[in-house]
Design a protein around this motif. Structure first.
Motif, mmCIF file in Angstrom:
data_model
loop_
_atom_site.group_PDB
_atom_site.id
_atom_site.type_symbol
_atom_site.label_atom_id
_atom_site.label_comp_id
_atom_site.label_asym_id
_atom_site.label_seq_id
_atom_site.Cartn_x
_atom_site.Cartn_y
_atom_site.Cartn_z
ATOM 1 N N VAL A 44 -5.465 -4.005 60.471
ATOM 2 C CA VAL A 44 -5.801 -4.551 61.935
ATOM 3 C C VAL A 44 -4.714 -4.887 62.785
ATOM 4 O O VAL A 44 -3.551 -5.628 62.285
ATOM 5 N N ALA A 59 -3.032 -6.780 65.671
ATOM 6 C CA ALA A 59 -3.195 -8.057 66.154
ATOM 7 C C ALA A 59 -2.612 -8.207 67.475
ATOM 8 O O ALA A 59 -1.755 -7.466 67.903
ATOM 9 N N THR A 90 -6.995 -6.269 70.916
ATOM 10 C CA THR A 90 -8.675 -5.824 71.134
ATOM 11 C C THR A 90 -9.599 -6.693 71.869
ATOM 12 O O THR A 90 -10.658 -6.353 71.829
ATOM 13 N N SER A 91 -9.425 -8.119 72.418
ATOM 14 C CA SER A 91 -10.345 -8.711 73.152
ATOM 15 C C SER A 91 -9.704 -8.914 74.568
ATOM 16 O O SER A 91 -8.593 -8.751 74.771
ATOM 17 N N THR A 132 -6.330 -10.604 69.185
ATOM 18 C CA THR A 132 -7.294 -10.333 68.196
ATOM 19 C C THR A 132 -7.800 -11.506 67.438
ATOM 20 O O THR A 132 -7.180 -12.343 67.305
ATOM 21 N N LEU A 151 -12.430 -10.502 62.283
ATOM 22 C CA LEU A 151 -12.402 -8.994 61.811
ATOM 23 C C LEU A 151 -12.184 -8.916 60.204
ATOM 24 O O LEU A 151 -12.783 -8.042 59.928
#
Length: 351
Positions: free
Chosen positions: A213, A215, A218-219, A224, A229
């Motif tokens: 992942v 961090a 992704t948003s 993140t 997730l």
């Protein structure tokens, strides 16, 4: 001898000639063959630990014994050795019970006294703290064990008691984090590695991480939702989480990514931020989570880890990313909290 010397909190480290150490009673002097450059060294440089200046950092080391002090029974000149970063006194109830890592009278090279960013280092209570390095293990690899790898090993094996098939989330894919990935996989766990550095996540994937992942990207807000997730990837959250960074944010991410009745191990140091760092205790209470501290590993626990290394089941040498000399180490230390290093940096004082 040559050593990296820090004259004050956050002062630029300098390499210069200093007085070579002599063996203390019950202790030894070791010629340093390799020593790790660790985030904990940065914490000391930044003033997060009480140290006396001028100071020589360095606490992960391996080398050869060159002097033996009065009262030492088990060690001789020429022995290849490493040492935990926490050196117990050898006399208190915790040391006698095999828990030198929490000794109230502990010594720590690079913190309580001059450390291993030097050609030689003095070590105390040798019969309690020294560990013989097998011939099959090179000294650079042995140096990487003293803090990050040994700490990760004990955190997962003795503290969290990771079981085959469990999910383990590792937040932070630096030296401790990558060590945790490798060890968790060797224990039969499934691993989610979290980091902001794509290179570090690639290293985690190469060591067997089942998911990674990244961090922070992704948003729409730019951050993140790491716990969400992790819950999605693991079917409800991990059984075990490790904060291998040591910040309020990473600690919270690791805890909130656990499933109910999960176990969190705090390995990364948490320096105070406006007082003590906030921990999501509401989640800890409501979900009956275990929050465990882990502080190194006593010398008596090394044989099991070294046996796995000799068998090839653990390969800490894969974590060594680069080797530098004292001059480069002095330049790197002030910025090590921001270094995008995927693995362990080892210092060779002879360079």
């Amino acid at each position: 001898m040559r050593a990296v010397v820090v004259d004050a909190v956050r002062a630029q480290p300098q390499v210069r000639e200093v007085q070579a150490p002599t063996a203390p009673p019950g202790g030894v002097v070791v010629e340093v063959a390799a020593t790790g450059l660790c985030r904990s060294d940065w914490h000391a440089w930044a003033g997060h630990d009480e140290i006396a200046f001028p100071h020589v950092p360095g606490h992960e080391l391996a080398g050869v014994v060159t002097q033996v002090g009065d009262g030492v029974r088990r060690w001789s000149v020429g022995d290849r050795v490493t040492v935990p970063f926490v050196c117990g006194c050898g006399r208190c109830e915790w040391c006698l019970a095999g828990d030198a890592q929490v000794c109230p009278h502990q010594e720590q090279p690079g913190f309580t006294h001059w450390g291993s960013f030097a050609e030689q280092v003095a070590l105390h209570a040798a019969d309690t703290n020294l560990v013989a390095v097998p011939d099959a293990v090179d000294l650079a690899t042995a140096a990487s064990l003293g803090c990050r790898f040994a700490t990760a090993y004990r955190a997962l094996v003795a503290r969290a008691r990771v079981r085959d098939g469990e999910w383990v989330t590792v937040v932070g894919a630096g030296g401790v984090g990558l060590s945790s990935v490798m060890i968790a996989k060797a224990l039969g766990a499934r691993v989610v590695a979290v980091d902001r550095n794509p290179q570090a996540l690639e290293a985690a994937k190469a060591l067997g991480a089942d998911h990674t992942v990244e961090a922070g990207d992704t948003s729409s807000s730019g951050d993140t939702d790491v716990p969400a997730l992790v819950a999605e990837l693991t079917g409800g959250g991990s059984h075990v989480s490790v904060d291998a960074v040591g910040s309020e944010q990473t600690c919270a991410q690791a805890i909130r990514g656990l499933r109910r009745r999960g176990r969190h191990v705090q390995v990364g140091l948490l320096p105070p931020v406006s007082g003590h760092p906030r921990v999501p205790m509401d989640r800890v209470i409501a979900w009956e989570l275990d929050v465990l501290g882990s502080h190194g590993m006593a010398a008596g626990d090394y044989p099991g880890m070294l046996q796995l290394i000799e068998q090839g089941r653990l390969q800490p040498q894969r974590l060594v990313e680069r080797t530098v000399g004292l001059e480069e180490a002095a330049a790197l230390l002030p910025g090590f909290d921001r270094a995008a290093v995927a693995g362990i940096t080892v210092i060779d004082p002879s360079r």
